[in-house]
Scaffold this motif. Structure first.
Motif, PDB file in Angstrom:
ATOM      1  N   VAL A   1       2.570  -4.248   3.483  1.00 28.31           N
ATOM      2  CA  VAL A   1       3.643  -3.257   3.553  1.00 28.31           C
ATOM      3  C   VAL A   1       2.990  -1.903   3.311  1.00 28.31           C
ATOM      4  O   VAL A   1       2.419  -1.662   2.247  1.00 28.31           O
ATOM      5  CB  VAL A   1       4.744  -3.523   2.508  1.00 28.31           C
ATOM      6  CG1 VAL A   1       5.811  -2.424   2.572  1.00 28.31           C
ATOM      7  CG2 VAL A   1       5.383  -4.884   2.737  1.00 28.31           C
ATOM      8  N   PHE A   2       3.055  -1.029   4.316  1.00 28.30           N
ATOM      9  CA  PHE A   2       2.342   0.251   4.295  1.00 28.30           C
ATOM     10  C   PHE A   2       3.359   1.377   4.167  1.00 28.30           C
ATOM     11  O   PHE A   2       4.094   1.679   5.110  1.00 28.30           O
ATOM     12  CB  PHE A   2       1.526   0.387   5.583  1.00 28.30           C
ATOM     13  CG  PHE A   2       0.600   1.566   5.632  1.00 28.30           C
ATOM     14  CD1 PHE A   2      -0.582   1.569   4.913  1.00 28.30           C
ATOM     15  CD2 PHE A   2       0.915   2.672   6.406  1.00 28.30           C
ATOM     16  CE1 PHE A   2      -1.439   2.655   4.966  1.00 28.30           C
ATOM     17  CE2 PHE A   2       0.061   3.764   6.465  1.00 28.30           C
ATOM     18  CZ  PHE A   2      -1.120   3.755   5.733  1.00 28.30           C
ATOM     19  N   VAL A   3       3.424   1.983   2.999  1.00 30.57           N
ATOM     20  CA  VAL A   3       4.376   3.065   2.741  1.00 30.57           C
ATOM     21  C   VAL A   3       3.744   4.389   3.151  1.00 30.57           C
ATOM     22  O   VAL A   3       2.637   4.721   2.716  1.00 30.57           O
ATOM     23  CB  VAL A   3       4.757   3.109   1.242  1.00 30.57           C
ATOM     24  CG1 VAL A   3       5.696   4.278   0.958  1.00 30.57           C
ATOM     25  CG2 VAL A   3       5.402   1.798   0.829  1.00 30.57           C
ATOM     26  N   THR A   4       4.454   5.148   3.995  1.00 28.08           N
ATOM     27  CA  THR A   4       3.889   6.411   4.467  1.00 28.08           C
ATOM     28  C   THR A   4       4.990   7.322   4.993  1.00 28.08           C
ATOM     29  O   THR A   4       6.090   6.864   5.316  1.00 28.08           O
ATOM     30  CB  THR A   4       2.849   6.171   5.579  1.00 28.08           C
ATOM     31  OG1 THR A   4       2.245   7.411   5.955  1.00 28.08           O
ATOM     32  CG2 THR A   4       3.475   5.527   6.802  1.00 28.08           C
TER      33      THR A   4
ATOM     34  N   CYS B   1       0.867  -1.183   0.000  1.00 25.69           N
ATOM     35  CA  CYS B   1       0.000   0.000   0.000  1.00 25.69           C
ATOM     36  C   CYS B   1       0.902   1.230   0.000  1.00 25.69           C
ATOM     37  O   CYS B   1       1.481   1.584   1.026  1.00 25.69           O
ATOM     38  CB  CYS B   1      -0.910   0.011   1.226  1.00 25.69           C
ATOM     39  SG  CYS B   1      -2.036  -1.389   1.314  1.00 25.69           S
ATOM     40  N   ASP B   2       1.030   1.863  -1.171  1.00 25.33           N
ATOM     41  CA  ASP B   2       1.943   2.992  -1.325  1.00 25.33           C
ATOM     42  C   ASP B   2       1.202   4.298  -1.048  1.00 25.33           C
ATOM     43  O   ASP B   2       0.581   4.872  -1.929  1.00 25.33           O
ATOM     44  CB  ASP B   2       2.533   2.998  -2.745  1.00 25.33           C
ATOM     45  CG  ASP B   2       3.644   4.033  -2.893  1.00 25.33           C
ATOM     46  OD1 ASP B   2       3.912   4.758  -1.913  1.00 25.33           O
ATOM     47  OD2 ASP B   2       4.232   4.112  -3.975  1.00 25.33           O
ATOM     48  N   GLU B   3       1.246   4.739   0.204  1.00 25.24           N
ATOM     49  CA  GLU B   3       0.559   5.952   0.658  1.00 25.24           C
ATOM     50  C   GLU B   3      -0.896   5.991   0.164  1.00 25.24           C
ATOM     51  O   GLU B   3      -1.301   6.920  -0.528  1.00 25.24           O
ATOM     52  CB  GLU B   3       1.326   7.191   0.203  1.00 25.24           C
ATOM     53  CG  GLU B   3       2.755   7.208   0.725  1.00 25.24           C
ATOM     54  CD  GLU B   3       3.392   8.584   0.706  1.00 25.24           C
ATOM     55  OE1 GLU B   3       2.674   9.567   0.918  1.00 25.24           O
ATOM     56  OE2 GLU B   3       4.609   8.653   0.485  1.00 25.24           O
ATOM     57  N   PRO B   4      -1.693   4.973   0.530  1.00 25.13           N
ATOM     58  CA  PRO B   4      -3.062   4.868  -0.009  1.00 25.13           C
ATOM     59  C   PRO B   4      -4.028   5.924   0.504  1.00 25.13           C
ATOM     60  O   PRO B   4      -5.132   6.044  -0.012  1.00 25.13           O
ATOM     61  CB  PRO B   4      -3.503   3.470   0.458  1.00 25.13           C
ATOM     62  CG  PRO B   4      -2.730   3.245   1.724  1.00 25.13           C
ATOM     63  CD  PRO B   4      -1.397   3.897   1.488  1.00 25.13           C
TER      64      PRO B   4
END
Length: 278
Positions: A210-213, A179-182
């Motif tokens: 994997v949570f990109v933030t 999840c790329d900055e969802p």
């Protein structure tokens, strides 16, 4: 806890007007099955490029020049394009930050979801494809799913478009979801709805996320573990409670000091001096 994906010395370079840029610099990362990992850092630190490298969806000027990416023991970097396409979408999904640009504006959302089942499961029956697309929309809590199936992306709000994007990526029940900055550009209420949705889907389907933030607050609410990125490298990693309460790396300390707090007295926010490498 078993490891679902492991990056070993992953290195990616970009060809630019100024020459070669090492965007991902010898990254070592282990993602435990069934947990949520936050990949945190400033804009330009290499978070999204790391995810793109892991899945081999780099821009034309980028290439992986070294390392391994093991997904349940299989090296994704050594796979043929055809074999990798069978993994992406079916076993690994990726939700991008801007649903409006990741969705096809010329196709109905129903057709875009059906395409996943057509490609990965070989389903050709239109009635069956429609039924599965409705189920996917219902799984992400879109009301009146059967009626919205024939709508186009522009007919949905930002939060609903992101739900459609999530529906496409969970349609085949992947084991791993990036999840790329969802929640980028969504208001706080919708952000919380999307996070709760992802948490429920993770629990129901036993997915690894994997949570990109760059938002430390979101990371602390949603994730079990955290990896801090700076200049293409992972500088600190561990359980999120330990890293946030007892940071070891100066960059992690700087990020935490720069985060505003509602309970703190009104004062000037702390900043990290200097500029990150290009």
């Amino acid at each position: 806890m078993s490891i679902i994906l492991e990056a070993r010395e992953l290195t990616t370079q970009l060809v630019t007007r100024s020459g070669l840029v090492t965007a991902v610099d010898h990254v070592n990362l282990r993602i435990e099955e069934g947990r949520a990992l936050a990949l945190v850092g400033e804009s330009g630190s290499g978070k999204s490029m790391t995810c793109a490298s892991l899945l081999r969806v780099l821009p034309p000027n980028g290439r992986v020049v070294g390392g391994q990416v093991l997904f349940k023991g299989e090296d994704l970097l050594a796979m043929t394009p055809r074999a990798l396409r069978a993994v992406r979408g079916r076993r690994i999904g990726m939700v991008l930050q801007d649903a409006m640009t990741s969705l096809n504006p010329l196709m109905t959302v129903g057709d875009q979801i059906a395409e996943v089942f057509r490609y990965h499961h070989g389903i050709r029956d239109r009635a069956e494809l429609r039924r599965r697309a409705i189920e996917a929309l219902e799984a992400v809590q879109i009301p009146a799913a059967a009626q919205r199936l024939d709508s186009y992306p522009f007919q949905f709000s930002g939060g609903m478009r992101q739900r459609v994007s999530i529906a496409i990526n969970i349609a085949c029940s992947p084991e791993l979801l990036f999840c790329d900055e969802p929640t980028t550009a969504l208001d706080v209420t919708v952000q919380l709805q999307i996070l709760n949705l992802l948490r429920d889907l993770q629990r129901e389907r036993r997915m690894t996320i994997v949570f990109v933030t760059h938002d430390l607050r979101l990371a602390s609410q949603f994730c079990d573990d955290v990896a801090i990125m700076y200049a293409g490298r992972i500088v600190e990693r561990g359980p999120i409670g330990e890293v946030f309460h007892r940071p070891v790396h100066p960059y992690t300390e700087g990020l935490l000091r720069a985060a505003p707090s509602l309970g703190a007295p009104r004062e000037r926010l702390s900043t990290i001096p200097g500029t990150p490498p290009s």
